[in-house]
Motif scaffolding. Structure first.
Motif, PDB file in Angstrom:
ATOM      1  N   TRP A  16       0.804  -1.194   0.078  1.00 42.53           N
ATOM      2  CA  TRP A  16       0.012   0.062   0.009  1.00 42.53           C
ATOM      3  C   TRP A  16       0.666   1.135  -0.009  1.00 42.53           C
ATOM      4  N   ILE A  17       1.783   1.236   0.869  1.00 46.38           N
ATOM      5  CA  ILE A  17       2.735   2.343   1.001  1.00 46.38           C
ATOM      6  C   ILE A  17       3.869   2.649  -0.176  1.00 46.38           C
ATOM      7  N   LYS A  18       4.183   1.503  -0.620  1.00 49.31           N
ATOM      8  CA  LYS A  18       5.082   1.403  -1.857  1.00 49.31           C
ATOM      9  C   LYS A  18       4.496   1.820  -3.072  1.00 49.31           C
ATOM     10  N   TYR A  19       3.111   1.445  -3.357  1.00 52.74           N
ATOM     11  CA  TYR A  19       2.467   1.865  -4.587  1.00 52.74           C
ATOM     12  C   TYR A  19       1.713   2.887  -4.603  1.00 52.74           C
ATOM     13  N   SER A  22      -4.824   3.842  -2.980  1.00 55.06           N
ATOM     14  CA  SER A  22      -5.923   4.247  -2.206  1.00 55.06           C
ATOM     15  C   SER A  22      -6.259   3.046  -1.397  1.00 55.06           C
ATOM     16  N   SER A  23      -6.966   3.184  -0.194  1.00 52.15           N
ATOM     17  CA  SER A  23      -7.370   2.151   0.651  1.00 52.15           C
ATOM     18  C   SER A  23      -8.699   1.573  -0.049  1.00 52.15           C
ATOM     19  N   ASN A  24      -9.222   2.092  -0.880  1.00 51.71           N
ATOM     20  CA  ASN A  24     -10.759   1.669  -1.631  1.00 51.71           C
ATOM     21  C   ASN A  24     -10.375   0.817  -2.503  1.00 51.71           C
ATOM     22  N   GLN A  66     -11.904  11.637   5.506  1.00 54.10           N
ATOM     23  CA  GLN A  66     -13.002  12.337   5.188  1.00 54.10           C
ATOM     24  C   GLN A  66     -13.499  12.374   3.705  1.00 54.10           C
ATOM     25  N   LEU A  67     -12.533  12.432   2.871  1.00 55.89           N
ATOM     26  CA  LEU A  67     -12.805  12.500   1.178  1.00 55.89           C
ATOM     27  C   LEU A  67     -13.361  11.108   0.916  1.00 55.89           C
ATOM     28  N   CYS A  68     -12.995  10.009   1.507  1.00 62.53           N
ATOM     29  CA  CYS A  68     -13.589   8.765   1.265  1.00 62.53           C
ATOM     30  C   CYS A  68     -15.061   8.623   1.526  1.00 62.53           C
ATOM     31  N   ARG A  69     -15.540   9.490   2.572  1.00 65.01           N
ATOM     32  CA  ARG A  69     -17.084   9.556   3.132  1.00 65.01           C
ATOM     33  C   ARG A  69     -17.781  10.457   1.837  1.00 65.01           C
ATOM     34  N   ILE A  70     -17.135  11.030   1.025  1.00 69.66           N
ATOM     35  CA  ILE A  70     -17.827  11.835  -0.053  1.00 69.66           C
ATOM     36  C   ILE A  70     -18.575  11.116  -0.842  1.00 69.66           C
TER      37      ILE A  70
END
Length: 71
Positions: A16-19, A22-24, A66-70
């Protein structure tokens, strides 16, 4: 509920960090719940990066959540 090993969780966060995904994206491709991924990230980020998250990183993560919730 799947029981993932510590090594597996750490590898997921490392990738996740390397590439810089997004968590999604990770959640969709792996089938692992977003909340679970966030817990893993908080747990393993300091270990992987060699230190605690700094204030800027903490701010970025809060903003990202917060942005993921929009819709």
């Amino acid at each position: 509920m799947a029981d993932y090993s510590k090594g597996f969780k750490r590898r997921v966060v490392t990738l996740w960090i390397k590439y810089n995904m997004s968590s999604n994206e990770i959640s969709r491709t792996s089938g692992i719940d977003h909340k679970t991924l966030m817990k893993w990230y908080k747990r393993f980020y300091p270990e992987i990066t060699g230190g605690a998250r700094d204030k800027v990183q903490g701010f970025k993560m809060a903003l990202y959540r917060q942005l993921c919730r929009i819709p």
